[in-house]
Scaffold this active site. Structure first.
Site, PDB file in Angstrom:
ATOM      1  N   HIS A   1       0.800   5.237   6.616  1.00 35.77           N
ATOM      2  CA  HIS A   1       0.776   5.575   5.224  1.00 35.77           C
ATOM      3  C   HIS A   1       0.372   7.350   5.379  1.00 35.77           C
ATOM      4  O   HIS A   1       0.666   7.651   6.437  1.00 35.77           O
ATOM      5  CB  HIS A   1      -0.783   5.301   5.183  1.00 35.77           C
ATOM      6  CG  HIS A   1      -1.048   3.663   4.690  1.00 35.77           C
ATOM      7  ND1 HIS A   1      -1.693   3.338   5.618  1.00 35.77           N
ATOM      8  CD2 HIS A   1       0.010   2.998   3.306  1.00 35.77           C
ATOM      9  CE1 HIS A   1      -1.553   1.882   5.332  1.00 35.77           C
ATOM     10  NE2 HIS A   1      -0.669   1.820   4.051  1.00 35.77           N
TER      11      HIS A   1
ATOM     12  N   ASP B   1      -3.971   5.533  12.010  1.00 33.45           N
ATOM     13  CA  ASP B   1      -2.806   5.400  10.513  1.00 33.45           C
ATOM     14  C   ASP B   1      -1.701   6.032  10.821  1.00 33.45           C
ATOM     15  O   ASP B   1      -1.511   7.435  10.197  1.00 33.45           O
ATOM     16  CB  ASP B   1      -3.629   5.619   9.963  1.00 33.45           C
ATOM     17  CG  ASP B   1      -3.032   5.416   8.576  1.00 33.45           C
ATOM     18  OD1 ASP B   1      -1.751   4.038   9.226  1.00 33.45           O
ATOM     19  OD2 ASP B   1      -3.724   4.851   7.322  1.00 33.45           O
TER      20      ASP B   1
ATOM     21  N   SER C   1       1.060  -1.125   0.420  1.00 34.57           N
ATOM     22  CA  SER C   1      -0.299  -0.129   0.263  1.00 34.57           C
ATOM     23  C   SER C   1       0.626   1.086   0.085  1.00 34.57           C
ATOM     24  O   SER C   1       0.647   2.349  -0.795  1.00 34.57           O
ATOM     25  CB  SER C   1      -1.320  -0.015   1.260  1.00 34.57           C
ATOM     26  OG  SER C   1      -0.416  -0.101   1.938  1.00 34.57           O
TER      27      SER C   1
END
Length: 366
Positions: A346, A343, A122
């Site tokens: 990311h 998160d 990702s």
């Protein structure tokens, strides 16, 4: 600010060994003059682009997140309520030179008719979407085709014939379903046949190698003919990346394909890494300022260094780890459209991956 990436002698042993004519002429002249200016900038000076510091720049961000059609909800922090803006305003400044400015038109003209594939997890998605947005901001009315399949996304800017592909392969090595369950094959890259024929390959892998429990996507690891329920993850990573390096050595023709590896992307879940033990990336609004990042370099970076040194074919290493560690402020944290919780893995878009792509652009054309 300079980083000193030195090997730790206490590391495990394996880490060390491991148009009308007039109009057309005018247009072409203007383009040629513009392209020549970009070429001069790309040629100007040689320095270590990966050592430096983050500086405030009023001209940032480089694109409007509301106008880029390629950002997934996971990375679109402004759309999902992030209230602060300062994280958008930082530009990476190398210590002894300046990075070239990203020019989307120059990119499209130089890469006309070519295929660029990002392969990885990702974080590769993060980088692919960033590059798509950077280019789109220069040609907002350009026609494009976007195709999405199970493990492959393909974006083509039709006028230029430039295709940006994204192939999902978290480990680069194969993950197969067999009778015993899901097997991560540390010595196999059958899927590599789908990466061949590209003009540029940009690889990435590390993020998923540390996962355990219900988010671990395999039941066994296979090395040679032996199955393992688990093994030291750094050892497994070394074995997997060594298999990848052998694939590059065997199947990449450097006269036809340029290969890049985007280095280890750090996380910011533990504030002790930057001197604030009780905090995470949540509510961080400034980069880390200091001569040396307290958390040190991730061990995966050391493993990757060993693998890179054994490559026989040229691979351009985008060594983004140190500069990314400083950006504790650049994660989605709670402002992610489809990543519940906090998160700190990311990165928001616009944001840090734009710098990764400026470094990629600089390496690609310099």
């Amino acid at each position: 600010m300079a980083f000193s990436f030195q090997e730790n002698p206490s590391l495990p042993f394996f880490l060390f060994f491991l148009c009308l004519s007039t109009v057309s002429a005018y247009t072409n002249t203007s383009r040629n003059n513009g392209d020549e200016a970009v070429r001069r900038e790309l040629r100007s000076g040689r320095c270590n682009w990966f050592r430096g510091n983050w500086v405030y720049d009023v001209k940032y961000p480089l694109y409007d997140p509301y106008k880029c059609p390629f950002i997934d909800p996971q990375f679109n922090c402004k759309k999902y309520g992030r209230p602060d803006n300062l994280y958008l305003k930082y530009r990476w400044q190398p210590s002894s030179c300046s990075l070239p400015r990203f020019n989307g038109l120059y990119f499209l003209r130089k890469m006309r008719g070519k295929k660029i594939m990002f392969v990885g997890d990702s974080l590769s998605t993060n980088m692919w979407q960033s590059l798509a947005c950077l280019i789109h901001s220069w040609v907002p009315n350009a026609r494009y085709t976007l195709l999405r399949q199970k493990v492959l996304v393909s974006l083509t800017f039709e006028e230029y014939g430039v295709t940006l592909k994204l192939y999902r392969a978290q480990f680069l090595v194969d993950l197969d379903s067999e009778k015993v369950g899901r097997v991560l094959k540390l010595d196999s890259i059958k899927q590599g046949r789908l990466w061949r024929g590209m003009d540029v390959l940009v690889f990435n892998s590390w993020h998923w190698w540390t996962h355990t429990g219900h988010i671990q996507p395999w039941d066994y690891m296979e090395d040679g003919k032996r199955l393992y329920k688990d093994m030291n993850r750094l050892v497994a990573y070394y074995k997997g990346m060594t298999t990848w390096s052998r694939w590059v050595n065997a199947f990449v023709d450097p006269s036809k394909t340029k290969v890049f590896f985007n280095g280890v992307s750090p996380t910011h879940y533990e504030g002790k890494d930057w001197g604030e033990p009780m905090k995470t990336c949540k509510s961080q609004t400034h980069p880390f300022y200091g001569r040396k990042y307290p958390g040190g370099i991730p061990m995966a970076w050391v493993v990757l260094t060993k693998v890179m040194r054994r490559l026989k074919k040229p691979v351009h290493w985008l060594d983004i780890t140190g500069l990314s560690q400083l950006r504790k402020d650049a994660h989605p944290s709670a402002f992610s459209g489809n990543h519940p919780g906090n998160d700190c893995s990311h990165w928001c878009l616009p944001g840090l991956p734009d710098t990764w792509n400026i470094l990629f652009y600089s390496k690609l054309f310099s």
